[in-house]
Design a protein around this motif. Sequence first.
Motif, PDB file in Angstrom:
ATOM      1  N   HIS A   1       3.653  16.978  -9.628  1.00  0.00           N
ATOM      2  CA  HIS A   1       3.640  15.699  -8.916  1.00  0.00           C
ATOM      3  C   HIS A   1       4.500  14.700  -9.685  1.00  0.00           C
ATOM      4  O   HIS A   1       4.274  14.483 -10.879  1.00  0.00           O
ATOM      5  CB  HIS A   1       2.218  15.162  -8.781  1.00  0.00           C
ATOM      6  N   GLN A   2       5.459  14.128  -9.003  1.00  0.00           N
ATOM      7  CA  GLN A   2       6.284  13.062  -9.565  1.00  0.00           C
ATOM      8  C   GLN A   2       5.953  11.786  -8.806  1.00  0.00           C
ATOM      9  O   GLN A   2       6.220  11.674  -7.607  1.00  0.00           O
ATOM     10  CB  GLN A   2       7.769  13.396  -9.441  1.00  0.00           C
ATOM     11  N   THR A   3       5.338  10.831  -9.470  1.00  0.00           N
ATOM     12  CA  THR A   3       4.833   9.638  -8.812  1.00  0.00           C
ATOM     13  C   THR A   3       5.339   8.386  -9.512  1.00  0.00           C
ATOM     14  O   THR A   3       5.803   8.427 -10.658  1.00  0.00           O
ATOM     15  CB  THR A   3       3.297   9.629  -8.803  1.00  0.00           C
ATOM     16  N   GLY A   4       5.234   7.258  -8.830  1.00  0.00           N
ATOM     17  CA  GLY A   4       5.664   5.997  -9.411  1.00  0.00           C
ATOM     18  C   GLY A   4       5.696   4.898  -8.372  1.00  0.00           C
ATOM     19  O   GLY A   4       5.241   5.064  -7.234  1.00  0.00           O
ATOM     20  N   ALA A   5       6.244   3.758  -8.761  1.00  0.00           N
ATOM     21  CA  ALA A   5       6.316   2.607  -7.877  1.00  0.00           C
ATOM     22  C   ALA A   5       7.389   2.807  -6.811  1.00  0.00           C
ATOM     23  O   ALA A   5       8.295   3.631  -6.952  1.00  0.00           O
ATOM     24  CB  ALA A   5       6.610   1.349  -8.685  1.00  0.00           C
ATOM     25  N   ILE A   6       7.282   2.056  -5.737  1.00  0.00           N
ATOM     26  CA  ILE A   6       8.274   2.123  -4.664  1.00  0.00           C
ATOM     27  C   ILE A   6       9.613   1.568  -5.137  1.00  0.00           C
ATOM     28  O   ILE A   6       9.696   0.806  -6.100  1.00  0.00           O
ATOM     29  CB  ILE A   6       7.803   1.330  -3.430  1.00  0.00           C
ATOM     30  N   ASP A   7      10.647   1.957  -4.444  1.00  0.00           N
ATOM     31  CA  ASP A   7      11.980   1.413  -4.662  1.00  0.00           C
ATOM     32  C   ASP A   7      12.131   0.201  -3.735  1.00  0.00           C
ATOM     33  O   ASP A   7      12.289   0.340  -2.528  1.00  0.00           O
ATOM     34  CB  ASP A   7      13.026   2.483  -4.343  1.00  0.00           C
ATOM     35  N   TYR A   8      12.073  -1.011  -4.299  1.00  0.00           N
ATOM     36  CA  TYR A   8      12.104  -2.217  -3.482  1.00  0.00           C
ATOM     37  C   TYR A   8      13.386  -2.291  -2.653  1.00  0.00           C
ATOM     38  O   TYR A   8      13.361  -2.702  -1.485  1.00  0.00           O
ATOM     39  CB  TYR A   8      11.980  -3.460  -4.365  1.00  0.00           C
TER      40      TYR A   8
ATOM     41  N   TYR B   1       0.828  -1.210   0.000  1.00  0.00           N
ATOM     42  CA  TYR B   1       0.000   0.000   0.000  1.00  0.00           C
ATOM     43  C   TYR B   1       0.864   1.264   0.000  1.00  0.00           C
ATOM     44  O   TYR B   1       0.507   2.267   0.614  1.00  0.00           O
ATOM     45  CB  TYR B   1      -0.925  -0.004   1.216  1.00  0.00           C
ATOM     46  N   ARG B   2       1.980   1.222  -0.694  1.00  0.00           N
ATOM     47  CA  ARG B   2       2.844   2.379  -0.771  1.00  0.00           C
ATOM     48  C   ARG B   2       3.207   2.688  -2.228  1.00  0.00           C
ATOM     49  O   ARG B   2       3.174   1.816  -3.103  1.00  0.00           O
ATOM     50  CB  ARG B   2       4.132   2.161   0.029  1.00  0.00           C
ATOM     51  N   MET B   3       3.591   3.939  -2.468  1.00  0.00           N
ATOM     52  CA  MET B   3       4.039   4.405  -3.770  1.00  0.00           C
ATOM     53  C   MET B   3       5.038   5.535  -3.547  1.00  0.00           C
ATOM     54  O   MET B   3       5.224   5.997  -2.414  1.00  0.00           O
ATOM     55  CB  MET B   3       2.858   4.927  -4.601  1.00  0.00           C
ATOM     56  N   LYS B   4       5.664   5.986  -4.592  1.00  0.00           N
ATOM     57  CA  LYS B   4       6.545   7.157  -4.506  1.00  0.00           C
ATOM     58  C   LYS B   4       5.763   8.391  -4.909  1.00  0.00           C
ATOM     59  O   LYS B   4       5.053   8.382  -5.916  1.00  0.00           O
ATOM     60  CB  LYS B   4       7.747   6.983  -5.438  1.00  0.00           C
ATOM     61  N   ARG B   5       5.879   9.454  -4.112  1.00  0.00           N
ATOM     62  CA  ARG B   5       5.234  10.719  -4.477  1.00  0.00           C
ATOM     63  C   ARG B   5       6.084  11.889  -4.010  1.00  0.00           C
ATOM     64  O   ARG B   5       6.335  12.054  -2.816  1.00  0.00           O
ATOM     65  CB  ARG B   5       3.842  10.850  -3.861  1.00  0.00           C
ATOM     66  N   PHE B   6       6.543  12.674  -4.973  1.00  0.00           N
ATOM     67  CA  PHE B   6       7.182  13.957  -4.701  1.00  0.00           C
ATOM     68  C   PHE B   6       6.217  15.029  -5.201  1.00  0.00           C
ATOM     69  O   PHE B   6       5.829  15.023  -6.374  1.00  0.00           O
ATOM     70  CB  PHE B   6       8.521  14.091  -5.417  1.00  0.00           C
ATOM     71  N   ALA B   7       5.826  15.939  -4.335  1.00  0.00           N
ATOM     72  CA  ALA B   7       4.858  16.977  -4.701  1.00  0.00           C
ATOM     73  C   ALA B   7       5.461  18.354  -4.439  1.00  0.00           C
ATOM     74  O   ALA B   7       5.912  18.643  -3.320  1.00  0.00           O
ATOM     75  CB  ALA B   7       3.557  16.807  -3.918  1.00  0.00           C
ATOM     76  N   TYR B   8       5.439  19.205  -5.472  1.00  0.00           N
ATOM     77  CA  TYR B   8       5.927  20.579  -5.379  1.00  0.00           C
ATOM     78  C   TYR B   8       4.736  21.491  -5.698  1.00  0.00           C
ATOM     79  O   TYR B   8       4.217  21.476  -6.820  1.00  0.00           O
ATOM     80  CB  TYR B   8       7.057  20.831  -6.370  1.00  0.00           C
ATOM     81  N   THR B   9       4.282  22.274  -4.723  1.00  0.00           N
ATOM     82  CA  THR B   9       3.084  23.074  -4.909  1.00  0.00           C
ATOM     83  C   THR B   9       3.366  24.536  -4.594  1.00  0.00           C
ATOM     84  O   THR B   9       4.001  24.866  -3.584  1.00  0.00           O
ATOM     85  CB  THR B   9       1.941  22.561  -4.003  1.00  0.00           C
ATOM     86  N   LEU B  10       2.899  25.410  -5.459  1.00  0.00           N
ATOM     87  CA  LEU B  10       3.100  26.853  -5.324  1.00  0.00           C
ATOM     88  C   LEU B  10       1.793  27.554  -5.646  1.00  0.00           C
ATOM     89  O   LEU B  10       1.108  27.192  -6.616  1.00  0.00           O
ATOM     90  CB  LEU B  10       4.192  27.325  -6.279  1.00  0.00           C
TER      91      LEU B  10
END
Length: 446
Positions: free
Chosen positions: A172-179, A138-147
């Motif tokens: 938003h930069q999203t994707g699968a987790i880093d195993y 139940y995890r993912m990668k998410r980098f969010a930059y909001t202005l």
Amino acid sequence: MIALAISTSVAVSAEEKSEIIKTGYNLGPLPAIAFDADKGFQLGAILQLFNYGDGHNYPNYDSKLYLEASFFTKGSQLYQLRYDNKELIPGVRWSSALRIDIDKAFDFYGFNGYESYFNQPLVQAGKDGRSYIFTPFYRMKRFAYTLKSDFLGKIESVDHLYWEAGIFANLHQTGAIDYANINKGKSDEQKFPETVKTLYDIYHDYGVISDSEYSGGFSSGIRLGVLYDSRDKEGAPSRGIWAEAHITASPKFLSKDPYYRYSATWRHYIPIVKNDVLTFAYRLNYEGTFGNIAPYYVLPYMTQMGEKQDLDGMGGYFTTRGIMRGRVVGLDMASYNAEIRWRFVKFTLWNQNIALGLSAFSDGTMVTKGRDLSALKYYGSLLTPILNAEKDTPHITFGAGFRFIMNENFIVAAEYGTPLTHFLKNSPLYNQDGPGAFYVNLGYLF
């Protein structure tokens, strides 16, 4: 948490008793030592600078600067810069905010609330050492930059009525987790198997998350709204109404995945015992989408104009306390918060107005229009079931909290919330929202 105040004060009348009218600058540097069940322990630094001017707006401020850099033990990072000024532009309040969220293991429980199954027994088995660690499913990668930058002005013909307008840009930069990162330091028996796909990747494989959305994207646009505000004060109101409605437009020429959304929020503060002793407060919110198209990465937010960024959730401290972060995500979502706030003591100390308070609350949310999950009916796995109920029903929590309040604006909160489903042991919804959560944070929800 600690705070340092550098300010002046003005004497008050006998009727106001020991209340100190703050003037000038009030500086509050403090270590960001807190806890959030969704993120873990928080370590960092916060600087709040309040400018009360000559005190004519107190307990409201003339301007405010907020800086934060925080790291969480579950791996996420948060950087914020917020500025709010009521005096710089005559007749207009200007607020801007920049926020960076870095999360290599962001919560992803699927769409449409209870329509998506949360395998709590397998998650618990991993925590107890009876199975491999299942949480990364139940995890993912998410980098969010909001202005964003928002403006508010008075509509002179109607008391307490204001117009709102703003611009925003999000990446938003999203994707699968880093195993490898998830499994670092774990024994072979504990490691999440690389042969097991996460829920996020299963959604992508079956087209619930499109190729265009999978890696996130850039979105920008405008917001227009109207606000009614009759609160007696902003930081910790005890009477009045604070209601607003917004339309968000993110057209194709400004965004990778265009969308159009709307929101409405009603907040009401009712004094039961005067002088802030006992207050009943509630908030009703609806977040909606025009049509059936919006990228999933813009959905798990509650719209908020002003100095703060949109609230991340539904689920978590600022939206629905006690429910797992991001548990409820859909095209349309409705929510409520209701609480009794009791200040059991007020005093002055070191030239500061101090109050201590307790609260009891109930929060709730649900998806009223969901994303299409029909493709998942072809997915079959006894180990990782995906679908659950035919439609979402209300996610309800109950809880209580404690607050330290200084000068009506600096507020430290400690709260615990428990989902109703945690007590329904014979229900198929048992622990579908998690077992409950504890938070140490700043401010009131609303």
